[in-house]
Design an enzyme around this catalytic site. Structure first.
Site, PDB file in Angstrom:
ATOM      1  N   HIS A 120       0.845  -1.210   0.000  1.00 10.87           N
ATOM      2  CA  HIS A 120       0.000   0.000   0.000  1.00 10.87           C
ATOM      3  C   HIS A 120       0.878   1.256   0.000  1.00 10.87           C
ATOM      4  O   HIS A 120       0.937   1.920  -1.023  1.00 10.87           O
ATOM      5  CB  HIS A 120      -1.028   0.012   1.138  1.00 10.87           C
ATOM      6  CG  HIS A 120      -1.879  -1.225   1.189  1.00 10.87           C
ATOM      7  ND1 HIS A 120      -2.596  -1.662   0.108  1.00 10.87           N
ATOM      8  CD2 HIS A 120      -2.093  -2.141   2.163  1.00 10.87           C
ATOM      9  CE1 HIS A 120      -3.230  -2.789   0.413  1.00 10.87           C
ATOM     10  NE2 HIS A 120      -2.939  -3.105   1.658  1.00 10.87           N
ATOM     11  N   ASP A 143      -4.698  -8.770  -3.224  1.00 11.00           N
ATOM     12  CA  ASP A 143      -4.979  -8.471  -1.827  1.00 11.00           C
ATOM     13  C   ASP A 143      -6.257  -9.144  -1.312  1.00 11.00           C
ATOM     14  O   ASP A 143      -6.254 -10.327  -1.018  1.00 11.00           O
ATOM     15  CB  ASP A 143      -5.009  -6.931  -1.667  1.00 11.00           C
ATOM     16  CG  ASP A 143      -5.014  -6.476  -0.220  1.00 11.00           C
ATOM     17  OD1 ASP A 143      -5.093  -7.321   0.682  1.00 11.00           O
ATOM     18  OD2 ASP A 143      -4.936  -5.254   0.016  1.00 11.00           O
TER      19      ASP A 143
HETATM   20 ZN   LIG Z   1      -3.022  -6.906   2.889  1.00 11.33          ZN
END
Ligand SMILES: [Zn+2]
Length: 463
Positions: free
Chosen positions: A278, A329
């Site tokens: 991220h 993810d």
């Molecule tokens: Zn993750």
């Protein structure tokens, strides 16, 4: 390296220097490329690609069990639904997962990944223990199920058992619904050791470690787990969630006086073995420093959009020479084409411009992002993948000449068409991993059985 004894011929293949014609691809018994030769003649009897060939895409971030949650959290429970309210739902779901259901979910997920053209996955695996928090008799039980599912489906895997200790900064006591995740550096290293003895590393399998986040791991524990990892596995991959949420950045500043990425760069030798997953909320200084570190920013665009995380400054980061890769993810989508499209579209929407992620040397964002995601994804896996070149794994995709976005186009726009256009079926026809054809004409040999078992697992979890 064993001698090449297997071969495949492509009229067009994307090599490190771009599209080349008449490419003979040769590999050996253990699935390693030995020669990749453009401008070749096709030997008699060799299999020919039914369209252009590109390297297989690494998926650098996966929580396999979350595949079964896709679509279940798309309703408003409060006017302030956020990542954090989603996480509560996810924890309730995680509490129900068992060895059998995890095996069946992961197997189906990996079949889906292969069909979508992901040929490697990095599994950020954090559900370790039984629902009451006690370790299974085999401490590595759940991680082993995931590794086995990958082998069975035929996808390369980097298994990253997660170190999770605290509920927040300043060593906050873990919550009851986090007890399935908990380890100390020593118990986590023991888990990895058990796993690696039962399922040794090979050409398709590697181990690393994932300190969950700076919220969940202390600085001392992070140092200890890296030291232990180095002793047993050398310079293995290290993945960490970082700066996904504004509240996380604020809590880090309050606890340490530093932003999370800044803190990490100050204290640890963050280099190309690291994948910062991220890294959404970074300032200009962190962006420049992270870009020059060699670490990979692990971007998970469909999940970040789904969770309302924010937008990573990909334009500035790429222009500073930063390394990126992509991951699915939470698996609301399992398709690298969607991840790359959203990477560019996020920038277009913010800047009200087009072709934002093109560069001075590559005018087509799809081509630039495809190459960048191969390179960053390969670094994140810690495995020799990401290109069609001798010494790397024999992993590639065949785009379908019969697809209107491929057969109807000149080669300059094949990747643009694949990434930006959504017209019916995927342009990815065949998928090879370690030189083995695991998807043939869009079908995986195990898909019917895998789907049946996945649906039964889902019924059990939701019942
Ligand atoms: Zn993750």
């Amino acid at each position: 390296m064993n001698a090449a004894n297997r071969a495949f011929f492509a009229d067009h293949a994307r090599l490190a220097d771009g599209w080349r014609q008449d490419v003979l691809i040769e590999w050996n018994d253990d699935g390693t490329l030995v020669r990749v030769t453009p401008d070749s003649a096709a030997p008699a009897g060799v299999e020919r690609a039914k369209g252009p060939v590109v390297p297989g895409m690494p998926n650098l971030h996966s929580h396999a069990f979350q595949r079964a949650m896709a679509g279940l959290t798309e309703y408003r429970a409060s006017v302030a639904d956020t990542f954090w309210s989603w996480r509560d739902l996810m924890y309730r779901f995680a509490a129900r997962i068992g060895p059998e259901s995890l095996a069946d979910i992961a197997h189906w997920l990996y079949v889906e990944m292969l069909k979508a053209g992901y040929t490697s996955v990095c599994e950020f695996h954090y559900v370790h223990h039984a629902p009451d928090g006690a370790p299974y008799a085999n401490r590595a039980e759940l991680a082993e199920r995931v590794v086995d599912a990958a082998e069975r489906a035929g996808i390369g895997i980097t298994m990253l058992p997660v170190l999770y200790e605290y509920s927040g900064f300043n060593k906050g006591a873990p919550r009851e619904d986090q007890r399935r995740f908990l380890n100390t550096p020593d118990t986590l290293l023991a888990l990895i050791d058990t796993l690696a003895r039962a399922r040794p590393e090979n050409g398709a399998r590697r181990y690393g470690v994932a300190p969950h986040s700076l919220r969940a791991v202390s600085g001392e524990s992070l140092a200890a787990v890296l030291e232990g990892l180095d002793a047993h596995f050398g310079h293995a991959p290290v993945h960490i969630h970082v700066a996904e949420q504004v509240a996380e950045v604020e809590a880090c500043v309050a606890a340490t006086g530093h932003r999370p990425v800044e803190w990490l760069l100050e204290r640890f030798n963050v280099d190309e073995r690291w994948c910062l997953v991220h890294a959404t909320h970074i300032d200009a200084n962190e962006c420049a420093r992270l870009a020059s570190s060699g670490a990979v920013a692990g971007l998970c665009l469909t999940t970040e959009a789904n969770l309302g995380d924010g937008v990573f400054p990909s334009h500035d980061y790429l222009d500073a020479g930063g390394r990126i890769g992509i991951g699915s993810d939470s698996h609301v989508g399992v398709d690298w084409r969607s991840e790359l499209r959203l990477l560019e579209y996020g920038q277009r929407l913010c800047r009200r411009q087009r072709n934002v992620l093109a560069s001075a040397t590559q005018s087509r964002p799809a081509d630039r992002l495809f190459d960048a995601a191969l390179d960053g994804g390969a670094h994140a896996t810690g495995r020799p993948v990401g290109a069609l070149a001798p010494g790397l794994r024999a992993d590639w995709l065949v785009l379908d000449d019969a697809h209107p976005g491929i057969g109807g186009h000149a080669r300059e726009t094949w990747l643009s068409s694949a990434v930006f256009c959504e017209h019916g079926e995927s342009p990815i026809r065949d998928v090879f991993v370690s030189g083995r054809k695991v998807v043939d004409a869009r079908r995986h040999a195990q898909e019917d059985e895998a789907l049946t078992r996945y649906r039964a697992a889902l019924r059990g979890l939701l019942g």
